[in-house]
Design a protein around this motif. Structure first.
Motif, mmCIF file in Angstrom:
data_model
loop_
_atom_site.group_PDB
_atom_site.id
_atom_site.type_symbol
_atom_site.label_atom_id
_atom_site.label_comp_id
_atom_site.label_asym_id
_atom_site.label_seq_id
_atom_site.Cartn_x
_atom_site.Cartn_y
_atom_site.Cartn_z
ATOM 1 N N GLU A 163 6.353 -4.880 -3.544
ATOM 2 C CA GLU A 163 5.699 -6.158 -3.416
ATOM 3 C C GLU A 163 6.070 -6.873 -4.746
ATOM 4 O OE1 GLU A 163 1.575 -6.197 -2.613
ATOM 5 O OE2 GLU A 163 1.135 -5.011 -4.262
ATOM 6 N N ILE A 182 -2.663 -13.012 0.402
ATOM 7 C CA ILE A 182 -4.151 -12.947 0.421
ATOM 8 C C ILE A 182 -4.907 -13.410 -0.747
ATOM 9 C CG2 ILE A 182 -5.989 -11.443 1.067
ATOM 10 C CD1 ILE A 182 -4.386 -10.112 3.107
ATOM 11 N N ARG A 183 -4.339 -12.706 -1.784
ATOM 12 C CA ARG A 183 -4.730 -12.900 -3.046
ATOM 13 C C ARG A 183 -4.652 -14.313 -3.829
ATOM 14 N NH1 ARG A 183 -8.621 -11.823 -6.009
ATOM 15 N NH2 ARG A 183 -8.532 -11.471 -8.122
ATOM 16 N N LYS A 199 -4.719 -12.319 7.736
ATOM 17 C CA LYS A 199 -3.333 -11.542 7.955
ATOM 18 C C LYS A 199 -2.739 -11.742 9.220
ATOM 19 C CE LYS A 199 -0.499 -7.830 6.203
ATOM 20 N NZ LYS A 199 -0.537 -6.664 5.905
ATOM 21 N N LYS A 205 0.916 -1.142 -0.077
ATOM 22 C CA LYS A 205 -0.157 -0.015 -0.113
ATOM 23 C C LYS A 205 0.710 1.131 0.005
ATOM 24 C CE LYS A 205 -4.234 -1.962 1.921
ATOM 25 N NZ LYS A 205 -4.122 -2.796 2.406
ATOM 26 N N ASN A 239 0.785 -11.042 3.526
ATOM 27 C CA ASN A 239 1.077 -9.669 2.861
ATOM 28 C C ASN A 239 -0.362 -9.660 1.759
ATOM 29 O OD1 ASN A 239 1.584 -11.636 0.872
ATOM 30 N ND2 ASN A 239 3.715 -10.833 0.393
ATOM 31 N N SER A 240 -0.561 -8.844 1.066
ATOM 32 C CA SER A 240 -1.757 -8.750 0.103
ATOM 33 C C SER A 240 -1.401 -9.872 -0.948
ATOM 34 C CB SER A 240 -1.603 -7.547 -0.713
ATOM 35 O OG SER A 240 -1.747 -6.440 0.221
#
Ligand code: PCA
Length: 324
Positions: free
Chosen positions: A101, A173-174, A185, A95, A169-170
């Motif tokens: 990332e 999650i994805r 998370k 973010k 992390n994102s």
């Protein structure tokens, strides 16, 4: 004479003590991972070396295990100067900057050689982005290859459906979302608790983190070596703190940082072999996923690559072009 002596003693005492106070800088270094973790051990060696070689101009005191700030707080703490220096898992900061990332995009870099190439290709833009936020980048070191841990055996995509999955992390999650797992998370410090209470039953992380957590004691019997990415930790300094150093000390810090980076990459490579063996020695089943699952993860990776490219825009495109 006696009076003059006293005055001289007082004069030199004052001079000496103010000198001590103003000539040497002290940095608190926030580390999220335990003292025994190779990242923390490497950072501690770096801090010690700088402290010894700076001739009293800079003392770096390390605070491992999240004892000063927890993982999720370290970036902000360094940015605001609450800690002068700290280490943070880069890809948890998407973010702040999507380029941070890039190292967690599945199957973009699947070997240490490619991870290094990707690091070199992305570093200039990442350093620029951090600089704009008032941060000086010192060095980055990868975790060993990321693999899939599970309490249950996983033989098909269907086996992944609904699994309570620990994400960091994102990107993780994805992956979970695209696979039908249920992500939460959770920072590394809370992994053991999350598994032992049954809050989660699977995760993707390094053999090192699984070994450090003795994850087999929490009913996790399987490690699938997907080796799809090598996410890094980075060490950053608050720019105001940095600017208080004279140029010789700044040079020393950069030189020691380059050394710590080299040593860190070597430690990571060793851990990538030794820690997998440690999981097997502890009785875990260590192996690969079958080809159907491999294909599934590769498709998930392709979807994520497109999504990341959209987020990262022209800067991201530039990094990918430099990498390829
Ligand atoms: N260990 C850290 C980050 C990546 C890794 O290998 C974690 O699980 O949080």
């Amino acid at each position: 004479m006696k009076l003059l002596n006293k005055i001289l003693v007082i004069f030199f005492t004052l001079l000496f003590s103010t000198n001590l106070a103003i000539s040497g800088e002290k940095w608190d270094m926030a580390l999220a991972y335990g003292a025994g973790n190779f990242h923390s051990a490497n950072a501690t060696a770096f801090a010690k070396s700088v402290t010894e070689k700076s001739g009293g101009k800079l003392t770096i005191v390390t605070h491992p295990g999240g004892s000063l700030y927890k993982g999720g707080e370290i970036f902000r703490a360094v940015r605001t100067g609450q800690a002068q220096i700290g280490e943070r898992f880069m890809s948890a900061l998407g973010k702040e900057d999507p380029l941070l990332e890039v190292d967690s995009q599945p199957f973009l870099a699947t070997s240490y050689n490619d991870a290094m190439k990707l690091y070199k290709a992305s570093k200039p833009e990442i350093v620029k982005g951090l600089d704009a936020k008032g941060l000086v980048f010192l060095y980055a070191v990868p975790w060993p290859a990321q693999g899939l841990y599970s309490k249950k055996e996983i033989n098909s995509v269907a086996d992944l459906k609904g699994l309570k999955f620990r994400a960091y992390n994102s990107a993780t999650i994805r992956i979970a979302e695209l696979t039908g797992m249920a992500p939460t998370k959770i920072e590394a410090a809370e992994i053991s608790q999350a598994f032992s209470t049954g809050a989660v039953e699977s995760m993707i992380t390094s053999p090192t983190t699984g070994k450090n957590k003795k994850i087999w004691e929490n009913g996790v019997g399987y490690f699938y070596d997907i080796a799809a990415w090598f996410p890094k930790n980075m060490v950053i300094v608050n720019k105001d703190a940095w600017n208080k150093l004279d140029s010789a000390t700044q040079k020393l810090v950069m030189k020691e940082a380059a050394l710590a980076e080299r040593k860190g990459w070597d430690l990571s490579k060793k851990g990538n072999v030794a820690d997998k063996k440690a999981l097997a020695d502890a009785g875990m089943k260590v192996g690969k996923v079958n080809s159907a699952l491999q294909k599934h993860f590769q498709e998930v990776g392709a979807t994520m690559a497109k999504e990341w490219a959209d987020r990262a825009g022209s800067r991201g495109a530039g990094v990918l072009a430099a990498y390829r």
